[in-house]
Scaffold this active site. Structure first.
Site, mmCIF file in Angstrom:
data_model
loop_
_atom_site.group_PDB
_atom_site.id
_atom_site.type_symbol
_atom_site.label_atom_id
_atom_site.label_comp_id
_atom_site.label_asym_id
_atom_site.label_seq_id
_atom_site.Cartn_x
_atom_site.Cartn_y
_atom_site.Cartn_z
ATOM 1 N N GLY A 188 -13.191 -8.709 76.870
ATOM 2 C CA GLY A 188 -14.134 -8.018 77.742
ATOM 3 C C GLY A 188 -15.528 -8.611 77.770
ATOM 4 N N HIS A 199 -23.158 -3.898 71.605
ATOM 5 C CA HIS A 199 -23.339 -2.640 72.313
ATOM 6 C C HIS A 199 -23.533 -1.552 71.261
ATOM 7 C CE1 HIS A 199 -21.414 -4.108 76.193
ATOM 8 N NE2 HIS A 199 -20.927 -4.986 75.338
ATOM 9 N N CYS A 257 -28.888 -18.591 81.601
ATOM 10 C CA CYS A 257 -28.325 -17.425 80.899
ATOM 11 C C CYS A 257 -29.078 -16.147 81.280
ATOM 12 C CB CYS A 257 -28.372 -17.661 79.390
ATOM 13 S SG CYS A 257 -27.952 -16.198 78.438
ATOM 14 N N HIS A 275 -30.281 -18.224 71.651
ATOM 15 C CA HIS A 275 -29.048 -18.198 72.443
ATOM 16 C C HIS A 275 -27.855 -18.610 71.581
ATOM 17 C CE1 HIS A 275 -26.539 -18.426 76.076
ATOM 18 N NE2 HIS A 275 -25.928 -19.384 75.388
ATOM 19 N N HIS A 319 -24.071 -10.410 72.143
ATOM 20 C CA HIS A 319 -24.755 -9.118 72.191
ATOM 21 C C HIS A 319 -23.887 -8.052 71.544
ATOM 22 C CE1 HIS A 319 -22.400 -9.741 75.867
ATOM 23 N NE2 HIS A 319 -22.122 -8.439 75.798
ATOM 24 N N ASN A 366 -17.891 -7.726 72.062
ATOM 25 C CA ASN A 366 -16.741 -8.302 72.747
ATOM 26 C C ASN A 366 -16.849 -9.818 72.643
ATOM 27 O OD1 ASN A 366 -15.845 -5.739 73.616
ATOM 28 N ND2 ASN A 366 -17.258 -5.792 75.346
ATOM 29 N N HIS A 408 -24.032 -14.647 76.113
ATOM 30 C CA HIS A 408 -25.135 -14.662 75.143
ATOM 31 C C HIS A 408 -24.779 -13.513 74.215
ATOM 32 C CE1 HIS A 408 -29.704 -14.947 74.231
ATOM 33 N NE2 HIS A 408 -29.202 -14.022 73.412
ATOM 34 N N CYS A 423 -31.042 -14.645 78.323
ATOM 35 C CA CYS A 423 -32.237 -15.446 78.006
ATOM 36 C C CYS A 423 -33.337 -15.131 79.024
ATOM 37 C CB CYS A 423 -31.912 -16.937 78.007
ATOM 38 S SG CYS A 423 -31.056 -17.498 76.508
HETATM 39 P P1 AMP Z 1 -19.891 -7.572 77.801
HETATM 40 O O1 AMP Z 1 -18.981 -7.154 78.924
HETATM 41 O O2 AMP Z 1 -19.481 -7.151 76.433
HETATM 42 O O3 AMP Z 1 -20.205 -9.057 77.883
HETATM 43 O O4 AMP Z 1 -21.252 -6.803 78.054
HETATM 44 C C1 AMP Z 1 -22.176 -7.184 79.006
HETATM 45 C C2 AMP Z 1 -22.969 -5.961 79.348
HETATM 46 O O5 AMP Z 1 -24.150 -6.371 80.002
HETATM 47 C C3 AMP Z 1 -22.263 -4.978 80.280
HETATM 48 O O6 AMP Z 1 -22.125 -3.715 79.627
HETATM 49 C C4 AMP Z 1 -23.192 -4.907 81.490
HETATM 50 O O7 AMP Z 1 -23.279 -3.611 82.040
HETATM 51 C C5 AMP Z 1 -24.506 -5.359 80.910
HETATM 52 N N1 AMP Z 1 -25.438 -5.943 81.849
HETATM 53 C C6 AMP Z 1 -25.197 -6.923 82.760
HETATM 54 N N2 AMP Z 1 -26.326 -7.238 83.420
HETATM 55 C C7 AMP Z 1 -27.306 -6.450 82.903
HETATM 56 C C8 AMP Z 1 -28.707 -6.306 83.176
HETATM 57 N N3 AMP Z 1 -29.343 -7.032 84.100
HETATM 58 N N4 AMP Z 1 -29.404 -5.381 82.456
HETATM 59 C C9 AMP Z 1 -28.783 -4.642 81.514
HETATM 60 N N5 AMP Z 1 -27.468 -4.744 81.215
HETATM 61 C C10 AMP Z 1 -26.747 -5.628 81.903
HETATM 62 ZN ZN ZN Z 2 -28.880 -16.822 76.459
#
Ligand code: AMP
Ligand code: ZN
Length: 113
Positions: A92, A101, A4, A46, A99, A86, A97, A7
């Site tokens: 989207g 925004h 992940c 996770h 999260h 999302n 994992h 993670c």
């Molecule tokens: P989602 O599309 O809601 O799953 O959001 C995933 C988010 O993770 C997106 O906005 C990506 O720009 C962000 N993302 C992906 N890889 C990284 C990373 N290595 N560091 C910071 N953000 C990331």
């Molecule tokens: Zn994870």
């Protein structure tokens, strides 16, 4: 979860721009920001997504929202901010994992689609 991405970020195996950390929560700047402020707030445990929240793990999500309030105060986001989760590919979600925004610093429309 060895494979992940988030993670790995929590463990420091992949670099991130850390904004906040405590025992339960990690927050970092999104690598591809959609607004002047775009922070991802994640539980250290996770959990794949909103559909996997249970009586056993929901305390982690409460901790996420406590962290969000602290971050918003620290960054002085008086003009408002949006919290987005999302859930699922069609909504989207690209990282599985869970999260949140935190988006701020611009005018935002509603509804999103
Ligand atoms: P989602 O599309 O809601 O799953 O959001 C995933 C988010 O993770 C997106 O906005 C990506 O720009 C962000 N993302 C992906 N890889 C990284 C990373 N290595 N560091 C910071 N953000 C990331
Ligand atoms: Zn994870």
């Amino acid at each position: 979860m060895d494979s992940c991405l988030f993670c790995k970020i929590i463990k420091g195996e992949i670099p991130s721009s850390k904004v906040y950390e405590d025992e339960y929560v990690y927050a970092f700047n999104d690598i591809n920001p959609v607004a002047p402020v775009h922070i991802l707030i994640i539980p250290k445990e996770h959990i794949c997504g909103a559909g996997e929240v249970t009586e056993e793990n929901s305390g982690n999500i409460a901790k996420v929202f406590e962290a969000i309030a602290k971050i918003a105060k620290r960054l002085d986001l008086k003009d408002g901010y949006r919290i987005v989760n999302n859930c699922g590919e069609k909504a989207g979600q690209s990282v599985f994992h869970m999260h949140f925004h935190l988006i701020a610093g611009c005018e935002m429309g509603w509804p999103p689609c």
